[in-house]
Each structure stands twice: as structure tokens, then as C-alpha cells.
Design a protein around this motif. Structure first.
Motif, mmCIF file in Angstrom:
data_model
loop_
_atom_site.group_PDB
_atom_site.id
_atom_site.type_symbol
_atom_site.label_atom_id
_atom_site.label_comp_id
_atom_site.label_asym_id
_atom_site.label_seq_id
_atom_site.Cartn_x
_atom_site.Cartn_y
_atom_site.Cartn_z
ATOM 1 N N MET A 91 0.822 -1.214 0.000
ATOM 2 C CA MET A 91 0.000 0.000 0.000
ATOM 3 C C MET A 91 0.861 1.271 0.000
ATOM 4 O O MET A 91 0.413 2.310 -0.472
ATOM 5 C CB MET A 91 -0.933 0.020 1.226
ATOM 6 C CG MET A 91 -1.891 -1.160 1.290
ATOM 7 S SD MET A 91 -2.976 -1.302 -0.131
ATOM 8 C CE MET A 91 -4.067 0.052 0.169
ATOM 9 N N ASN A 92 2.073 1.172 0.529
ATOM 10 C CA ASN A 92 2.936 2.353 0.661
ATOM 11 C C ASN A 92 4.190 2.259 -0.201
ATOM 12 O O ASN A 92 5.177 2.945 0.081
ATOM 13 C CB ASN A 92 3.321 2.533 2.135
ATOM 14 C CG ASN A 92 2.117 2.815 2.997
ATOM 15 O OD1 ASN A 92 1.451 3.821 2.836
ATOM 16 N ND2 ASN A 92 1.817 1.899 3.899
ATOM 17 N N ILE A 93 4.159 1.451 -1.237
ATOM 18 C CA ILE A 93 5.348 1.224 -2.057
ATOM 19 C C ILE A 93 5.872 2.532 -2.663
ATOM 20 O O ILE A 93 7.071 2.676 -2.879
ATOM 21 C CB ILE A 93 5.094 0.150 -3.151
ATOM 22 C CG1 ILE A 93 6.416 -0.365 -3.722
ATOM 23 C CG2 ILE A 93 4.185 0.684 -4.238
ATOM 24 C CD1 ILE A 93 7.181 -1.265 -2.816
ATOM 25 N N GLU A 94 4.990 3.483 -2.912
ATOM 26 C CA GLU A 94 5.420 4.765 -3.484
ATOM 27 C C GLU A 94 6.337 5.527 -2.534
ATOM 28 O O GLU A 94 7.179 6.300 -2.968
ATOM 29 C CB GLU A 94 4.221 5.627 -3.871
ATOM 30 C CG GLU A 94 3.413 5.084 -5.035
ATOM 31 C CD GLU A 94 4.221 4.908 -6.323
ATOM 32 O OE1 GLU A 94 5.110 5.741 -6.595
ATOM 33 O OE2 GLU A 94 3.960 3.942 -7.049
ATOM 34 N N SER A 95 6.197 5.298 -1.227
ATOM 35 C CA SER A 95 7.031 6.014 -0.257
ATOM 36 C C SER A 95 8.383 5.323 -0.036
ATOM 37 O O SER A 95 9.247 5.878 0.646
ATOM 38 C CB SER A 95 6.300 6.148 1.086
ATOM 39 O OG SER A 95 6.173 4.887 1.703
ATOM 40 N N TYR A 96 8.566 4.153 -0.629
ATOM 41 C CA TYR A 96 9.837 3.447 -0.480
ATOM 42 C C TYR A 96 10.925 4.188 -1.250
ATOM 43 O O TYR A 96 10.778 4.490 -2.427
ATOM 44 C CB TYR A 96 9.716 1.999 -0.976
ATOM 45 C CG TYR A 96 11.053 1.319 -1.157
ATOM 46 C CD1 TYR A 96 11.870 1.062 -0.074
ATOM 47 C CD2 TYR A 96 11.512 0.974 -2.422
ATOM 48 C CE1 TYR A 96 13.112 0.471 -0.234
ATOM 49 C CE2 TYR A 96 12.741 0.376 -2.605
ATOM 50 C CZ TYR A 96 13.533 0.129 -1.506
ATOM 51 O OH TYR A 96 14.767 -0.454 -1.667
ATOM 52 N N ASP A 97 12.034 4.458 -0.566
ATOM 53 C CA ASP A 97 13.181 5.148 -1.153
ATOM 54 C C ASP A 97 14.109 4.097 -1.775
ATOM 55 O O ASP A 97 14.725 3.319 -1.056
ATOM 56 C CB ASP A 97 13.912 5.940 -0.059
ATOM 57 C CG ASP A 97 15.158 6.649 -0.569
ATOM 58 O OD1 ASP A 97 15.476 6.549 -1.777
ATOM 59 O OD2 ASP A 97 15.824 7.309 0.253
#
Length: 185
Positions: free
Chosen positions: A58-64
């Protein structure tokens, strides 16, 4: 390995669910293992591992992508396990020991197909005793001890997973070791 994982993550960010299944396959055992070591219960560890991957998806976009994916997913799992420990209410499962049964559990009701040598039994009992004592440590020390000694991670990796300075990690490991030493005496 890191370049392969980065390619897979980019595919996941593009919406490729099969790519996320690949990520899960790469890390599911380690995530479960960390959760199990922290919680001491396979059902809860499975729940935490599933929740960790769900949150990661769900939060893959926030992964750096400049950081290791393993550190990110292990941090999610560790935080979820700590949250569960803090909110813990008595939970009963078939695997739990029942009072008055002299160390019998659900599995002891079944005949073993192979006999263990005495040395293996003693080793297993010792490992279980140490694991039980680790479970009595406060969560902040428990997570540091588990990641350092049971998961064999470096101070830098632990620092990234727990999102703490290395000096704080060292202190928690030291204090956790001292608390464990006192419990084991």
C-alpha cells in the motif's frame, strides 16, 4: 541482488502485482522469522508478516529506492510486532502450554516418528528457555537483541530497521544483554 530487487520494486510501482509476489517470495521467510522471534507465537507472526507486506504494498510509493528494500520491510515488520506486544491481551492457541500438564503441549499428544538423541533434546530445551527469557525483555531491548543475535544483523542494519542512531542501538543491545543475563541467572 540489490539491483534485481530495485528492478522488481520499479515493476511493483508500475502496478505489476506479480512483481510484488516476487518480492514477497524473496523476503517472506525472513519477515516471518523476525516476527516470530519477537512475538513467540506462529499465528501472530503470520499475521504480522501478512500485515507488513500489505503495508509495504500500500505504501510502495514512499519506499526510497536508494535504501535496501530488506531494511524497509524489516522495519515495517518490527514496528508491527512492537505494536502488537504493546497492545497484547491474553491470547490462547492450541500450541500454548496448559497449566498443570507438566510441560505438555498440544503437539506432545502425538507420537513422534523419530526419536531425538538426548543431546538434541537438551539443546532444544536450552534454546526454548533462552527464547522464553527473551520474550520477557521490554520490546525496545527485545527487538535489538533479536536482530543482533538471532538474526545476525549489523549495528548499521539494526539502526536502519529501528530508525535509531547506532549509539542508541548499542545501548539497547547492552542493556538487553544485561537484563537477559540477570534473567538467566
Amino acid at each position: 541482488m540489490d539491483s534485481v530487487v530495485k528492478k522488481i520494486v520499479r515493476e511493483v510501482k508500475r502496478g505489476n502485482q506479480d512483481a510484488f509476489a516476487e518480492l514477497m517470495e524473496l523476503y517472506k521467510d525472513k519477515v516471518y522469522h523476525i516476527a516470530y522471534r519477537m512475538l513467540g507465537n506462529s499465528h501472530e507472526a503470520q499475521d504480522v508478516a501478512q500485515e507488513a507486506f500489505l503495508r509495504a504494498y500500500m505504501n510502495i510509493e514512499s519506499y526510497d529506492e536508494n535504501r535496501k528494500f530488506s531494511t524497509w520491510i524489516f522495519r515495517i515488520a518490527t514496528n508491527l510486532a512492537i505494536d502488537r506486544i504493546r497492545k497484547k491481551k491474553p491470547d490462547f492457541h492450541l500450541e500454548d502450554k496448559v497449566g498443570g500438564t507438566e510441560n505438555l503441549d498440544y503437539y506432545s499428544q502425538f507420537a513422534s516418528e523419530e526419536e531425538l538423541p538426548e543431546e538434541q533434546i537438551v539443546k532444544l530445551e536450552l534454546q526454548q528457555w533462552i527464547q522464553d527469557e527473551i520474550m520477557h525483555l521490554p520490546p525496545k531491548y527485545r527487538s535489538a537483541i533479536i536482530l543482533k543475535y538471532l538474526e545476525d544483523m549489523s549495528l548499521k542494519e539494526i539502526s536502519e530497521i529501528l530508525n535509531l542512531p547506532v549509539a542508541t542501538v548499542k545501548t539497547r543491545i547492552h542493556r538487553g544483554r544485561e537484563a537477559l543475563r540477570k534473567r538467566l541467572k
